[in-house]
Design an enzyme around this catalytic site. Structure first.
Site, mmCIF file in Angstrom:
data_model
loop_
_atom_site.group_PDB
_atom_site.id
_atom_site.type_symbol
_atom_site.label_atom_id
_atom_site.label_comp_id
_atom_site.label_asym_id
_atom_site.label_seq_id
_atom_site.Cartn_x
_atom_site.Cartn_y
_atom_site.Cartn_z
ATOM 1 N N CYS A 22 47.793 -5.472 59.142
ATOM 2 C CA CYS A 22 48.270 -6.473 58.330
ATOM 3 C C CYS A 22 47.584 -7.956 58.331
ATOM 4 C CB CYS A 22 49.758 -6.767 58.656
ATOM 5 S SG CYS A 22 50.817 -5.555 58.441
ATOM 6 N N HIS B 223 52.262 -11.367 56.701
ATOM 7 C CA HIS B 223 53.440 -11.761 57.469
ATOM 8 C C HIS B 223 53.222 -12.864 58.431
ATOM 9 C CE1 HIS B 223 52.300 -9.813 60.978
ATOM 10 N NE2 HIS B 223 51.945 -8.762 60.407
#
Length: 199
Positions: free
Chosen positions: A175, A159
């Site tokens: 992440c 992301h």
């Protein structure tokens, strides 16, 4: 004297360009590694050193390109993408998990994509920091930035981030993060089913 200096410099630059492969030149372009990152929010410009980034070959990590392959190299803090056409290659600096405990390694794939994704902190995140919201809609304060590519592992994404200070650092809860302008480029290339390896 000046003209000789310019000629010598031009000759050396030409030699360097002829020795470098086109793929490596693309990988080291100022677009992939901005030396002076333009602030996305009110953050100051960030200087980056690209010397630790290594070119990778998809064949060393995947059996076939399929609809595309993405490698997140935690050690060098870089994301590599190869398109299904065998010609498209992108290399971006990234943020990686804060610790080995938070790092999930192995093979997965992209199962969903979202623009301006909402963020729901996991139970373990809220345990570490009870002040976190239950859910946060997309926007300037959202830690997922402007694009999210969800992996088959629950709660793991590639992301963007609005906090440009995080890129190139161990700063995530698991992440892989990218500058917003880079994740927006990658988002347009990555298809559902893109194979992913976290190395």
């Amino acid at each position: 004297m000046t003209s000789k200096l310019i000629t010598r410099r031009a000759a050396l630059m030409g030699l360097g360009a002829s020795l470098a492969s086109p793929t490596l030149l693309r990988a080291q372009s100022s677009d992939a590694f901005p030396q002076s990152e333009e602030a996305i929010s009110d953050q100051p410009a960030v200087q980056r050193n690209i010397s630790s980034f290594r070119q990778q070959k998809w064949q060393d990590h995947f059996d076939a390109l399929g609809v595309g392959c993405l490698l997140a190299d935690v050690a060098s803090r870089a994301v590599h993408y190869w398109g299904e056409d065998g010609e498209t290659y992108r290399l971006y600096p990234s943020s990686v998990p804060m610790s080995e405990e938070l790092t999930k390694r192995g093979y997965t794939e992209v199962v969903r994509k979202a623009k301006n994704p909402s963020w729901t902190p996991t139970a373990s995140m809220r345990e570490r920091d009870p002040s976190l919201p239950q859910r946060l809609e997309g926007g300037a304060g959202n830690p997922l930035g402007t694009r999210g590519m969800y992996l088959s592992w629950p709660a793991y994404l590639v992301h963007g981030t609005h906090d440009t200070r995080k890129i190139g650092r161990q700063s995530s809860s698991g992440c892989i993060g990218l500058y917003n302008q880079h994740v927006e480029q990658l988002y347009e290339l990555v298809k559902i089913g893109t194979k992913v390896r976290i190395l």
